[in-house]
Design a protein around this motif. Structure first.
Motif, mmCIF file in Angstrom:
data_model
loop_
_atom_site.group_PDB
_atom_site.id
_atom_site.type_symbol
_atom_site.label_atom_id
_atom_site.label_comp_id
_atom_site.label_asym_id
_atom_site.label_seq_id
_atom_site.Cartn_x
_atom_site.Cartn_y
_atom_site.Cartn_z
ATOM 1 N N GLN A 46 0.836 -1.274 -0.082
ATOM 2 C CA GLN A 46 -0.087 -0.104 -0.014
ATOM 3 C C GLN A 46 0.873 1.314 0.110
ATOM 4 O O GLN A 46 0.573 2.324 -0.885
ATOM 5 C CB GLN A 46 -1.080 0.010 1.032
ATOM 6 N N SER A 47 2.211 1.114 0.905
ATOM 7 C CA SER A 47 2.828 2.372 0.742
ATOM 8 C C SER A 47 3.542 2.591 -0.430
ATOM 9 O O SER A 47 3.783 3.704 -1.096
ATOM 10 C CB SER A 47 3.903 2.133 2.079
ATOM 11 N N LYS A 48 3.950 1.507 -1.330
ATOM 12 C CA LYS A 48 4.625 1.426 -2.521
ATOM 13 C C LYS A 48 3.651 2.127 -3.460
ATOM 14 O O LYS A 48 3.989 3.179 -4.333
ATOM 15 C CB LYS A 48 4.905 0.199 -3.070
ATOM 16 N N LEU A 49 2.241 1.756 -3.489
ATOM 17 C CA LEU A 49 1.404 2.354 -4.368
ATOM 18 C C LEU A 49 1.088 3.925 -4.144
ATOM 19 O O LEU A 49 0.897 4.715 -5.109
ATOM 20 C CB LEU A 49 0.029 1.576 -4.194
ATOM 21 N N GLU A 50 1.042 4.067 -2.732
ATOM 22 C CA GLU A 50 0.802 5.502 -2.417
ATOM 23 C C GLU A 50 2.188 6.404 -2.915
ATOM 24 O O GLU A 50 1.772 7.591 -3.468
ATOM 25 C CB GLU A 50 0.752 5.618 -0.998
ATOM 26 N N ALA A 51 3.476 5.915 -2.743
ATOM 27 C CA ALA A 51 4.503 6.707 -3.389
ATOM 28 C C ALA A 51 4.444 6.655 -4.847
ATOM 29 O O ALA A 51 4.793 7.698 -5.505
ATOM 30 C CB ALA A 51 5.679 5.930 -2.645
ATOM 31 N N GLU A 52 4.136 5.616 -5.626
ATOM 32 C CA GLU A 52 4.045 5.585 -6.933
ATOM 33 C C GLU A 52 2.911 6.478 -7.629
ATOM 34 O O GLU A 52 3.159 7.040 -8.443
ATOM 35 C CB GLU A 52 3.673 4.145 -7.432
ATOM 36 N N PHE A 53 1.908 6.486 -6.869
ATOM 37 C CA PHE A 53 0.659 7.161 -7.683
ATOM 38 C C PHE A 53 0.248 8.627 -6.835
ATOM 39 O O PHE A 53 -0.752 9.292 -7.359
ATOM 40 C CB PHE A 53 -0.802 6.359 -7.572
ATOM 41 N N GLY A 54 1.015 8.961 -5.823
ATOM 42 C CA GLY A 54 0.415 10.213 -4.833
ATOM 43 C C GLY A 54 0.601 11.199 -5.887
ATOM 44 O O GLY A 54 -0.145 12.285 -5.660
ATOM 45 N N LYS A 55 1.776 11.468 -6.636
ATOM 46 C CA LYS A 55 1.879 12.869 -7.478
ATOM 47 C C LYS A 55 0.863 12.874 -8.494
ATOM 48 O O LYS A 55 0.457 13.799 -8.432
ATOM 49 C CB LYS A 55 3.461 12.626 -7.947
ATOM 50 N N ARG A 56 0.728 11.869 -9.020
ATOM 51 C CA ARG A 56 -0.430 11.963 -10.214
ATOM 52 C C ARG A 56 -1.927 12.350 -9.475
ATOM 53 O O ARG A 56 -2.552 12.864 -10.052
ATOM 54 C CB ARG A 56 -0.682 10.553 -11.044
ATOM 55 N N GLU A 57 -2.129 11.631 -8.212
ATOM 56 C CA GLU A 57 -3.328 11.870 -7.584
ATOM 57 C C GLU A 57 -3.528 13.381 -7.108
ATOM 58 O O GLU A 57 -4.382 14.168 -7.271
ATOM 59 C CB GLU A 57 -3.577 10.993 -6.214
ATOM 60 N N LYS A 58 -2.225 13.956 -6.804
ATOM 61 C CA LYS A 58 -2.204 15.450 -6.272
ATOM 62 C C LYS A 58 -2.527 16.326 -7.630
ATOM 63 O O LYS A 58 -3.225 17.467 -7.591
ATOM 64 C CB LYS A 58 -0.982 15.788 -5.732
ATOM 65 N N GLU A 59 -1.960 16.053 -8.703
ATOM 66 C CA GLU A 59 -2.176 16.678 -9.786
ATOM 67 C C GLU A 59 -3.600 16.629 -10.479
ATOM 68 O O GLU A 59 -4.108 17.791 -10.766
ATOM 69 C CB GLU A 59 -1.277 16.135 -11.135
ATOM 70 N N LEU A 60 -4.088 15.578 -10.439
ATOM 71 C CA LEU A 60 -5.553 15.265 -10.523
ATOM 72 C C LEU A 60 -6.468 16.410 -9.638
ATOM 73 O O LEU A 60 -7.320 16.887 -10.058
ATOM 74 C CB LEU A 60 -6.001 14.016 -10.525
ATOM 75 N N ALA A 61 -6.198 16.214 -8.516
ATOM 76 C CA ALA A 61 -6.944 17.110 -7.220
ATOM 77 C C ALA A 61 -6.652 18.554 -7.625
ATOM 78 O O ALA A 61 -7.865 19.431 -7.867
ATOM 79 C CB ALA A 61 -6.428 16.773 -5.845
ATOM 80 N N ASP A 62 -5.523 19.077 -8.135
ATOM 81 C CA ASP A 62 -5.287 20.183 -8.526
ATOM 82 C C ASP A 62 -5.932 20.675 -9.513
ATOM 83 O O ASP A 62 -6.689 21.847 -9.707
ATOM 84 C CB ASP A 62 -3.693 20.489 -8.639
ATOM 85 N N MET A 63 -6.041 19.828 -10.448
ATOM 86 C CA MET A 63 -6.692 20.107 -11.736
ATOM 87 C C MET A 63 -8.173 20.120 -11.667
ATOM 88 O O MET A 63 -8.707 21.016 -12.089
ATOM 89 C CB MET A 63 -6.385 18.772 -12.752
ATOM 90 N N ALA A 64 -8.725 19.540 -10.624
ATOM 91 C CA ALA A 64 -10.171 19.509 -10.317
ATOM 92 C C ALA A 64 -10.585 20.840 -9.833
ATOM 93 O O ALA A 64 -11.514 21.340 -9.962
ATOM 94 C CB ALA A 64 -10.553 18.453 -9.396
ATOM 95 N N THR A 65 -9.643 21.177 -8.661
ATOM 96 C CA THR A 65 -9.794 22.467 -8.109
ATOM 97 C C THR A 65 -9.578 23.896 -9.107
ATOM 98 O O THR A 65 -10.653 24.553 -9.130
ATOM 99 C CB THR A 65 -8.753 22.862 -6.983
ATOM 100 N N ARG A 66 -8.889 23.788 -10.098
ATOM 101 C CA ARG A 66 -8.670 24.689 -11.141
ATOM 102 C C ARG A 66 -10.021 24.784 -12.024
ATOM 103 O O ARG A 66 -10.461 25.697 -12.588
ATOM 104 C CB ARG A 66 -7.592 24.464 -12.086
ATOM 105 N N LEU A 67 -10.462 23.567 -12.412
ATOM 106 C CA LEU A 67 -11.570 23.417 -13.220
ATOM 107 C C LEU A 67 -12.894 24.033 -12.448
ATOM 108 O O LEU A 67 -13.720 24.858 -13.098
ATOM 109 C CB LEU A 67 -11.768 21.932 -13.670
ATOM 110 N N LYS A 68 -12.940 23.589 -11.305
ATOM 111 C CA LYS A 68 -14.262 24.239 -10.237
ATOM 112 C C LYS A 68 -14.032 25.815 -10.486
ATOM 113 O O LYS A 68 -15.030 26.349 -10.421
ATOM 114 C CB LYS A 68 -14.017 23.700 -9.014
#
Length: 167
Positions: A46-68
């Motif tokens: 689980q930690s490995k997945l969080e490290a691997e996908f954390g950056k992309r998840e944050k980019e998506l959250a930022d993109m959603a905020t900008r879109l809103k």
């Protein structure tokens, strides 16, 4: 009960009946969901997945905020915009939303694929541990999915401890 579950139940009853004459049937139960939640290798995956996908998840959250924010701004500005400008900005928003949805879908697909790969590795290790316990402690039957199991037959902690010890 349907199909194969009835067969397993009937086989267990037959084994219990035959075993009762010679010796007591030894049954164990493993809560595989708990193993995948609590065992160190599962937590490491689980930690490995969080490290691997954390950056992309944050980019998506930022993109959603900008879109809103862009959508809110368009809604606020709409009364003062020309028809052409309002249409252009709406088209831009639709295009940005389409891009966001595509990226989010790709992210989810990639994450699910990697999660399945990581969990398959943990499940394989857990099954080896369960097989070792089965052989060493001379179990007749070890189940993973049951409706009810008493603490006397629950060997989940033993499996987790063996996985944590790296066996």
């Amino acid at each position: 009960m349907g199909g194969w579950k009835s067969l397993v139940f009937a086989a267990a009853l037959a084994a219990a009946g035959a075993g009762a004459q010679a010796q007591e049937l030894k049954i164990g139960y493993v809560n595989s969901e708990r193993v995948l939640r609590e065992a160190t290798p599962a937590k490491a995956a689980q930690s490995k997945l969080e490290a691997e996908f954390g950056k992309r998840e944050k980019e998506l959250a930022d993109m959603a905020t900008r879109l809103k924010a862009a959508s809110d701004k368009l809604e606020k500005d709409a009364p003062t915009l020309s028809e052409a400008e309002r249409t252009r900005r709406q088209r831009d928003l639709v295009e940005q939303d389409r891009d966001f949805q595509r990226r989010r879908r790709e992210f989810q697909e990639d994450l699910n694929q990697r999660k399945n790969e990581e969990l398959a590795s943990v499940v394989e290790r857990a099954n080896k541990v369960i097989k070792q316990i089965f052989d060493q402690e001379k179990y007749d039957l070890i189940l993973q999915e049951v409706v009810f199991a008493g603490p006397r037959v629950d060997i989940t902690k033993k499996v987790i401890d063996a996985l944590n010890a790296g066996k």
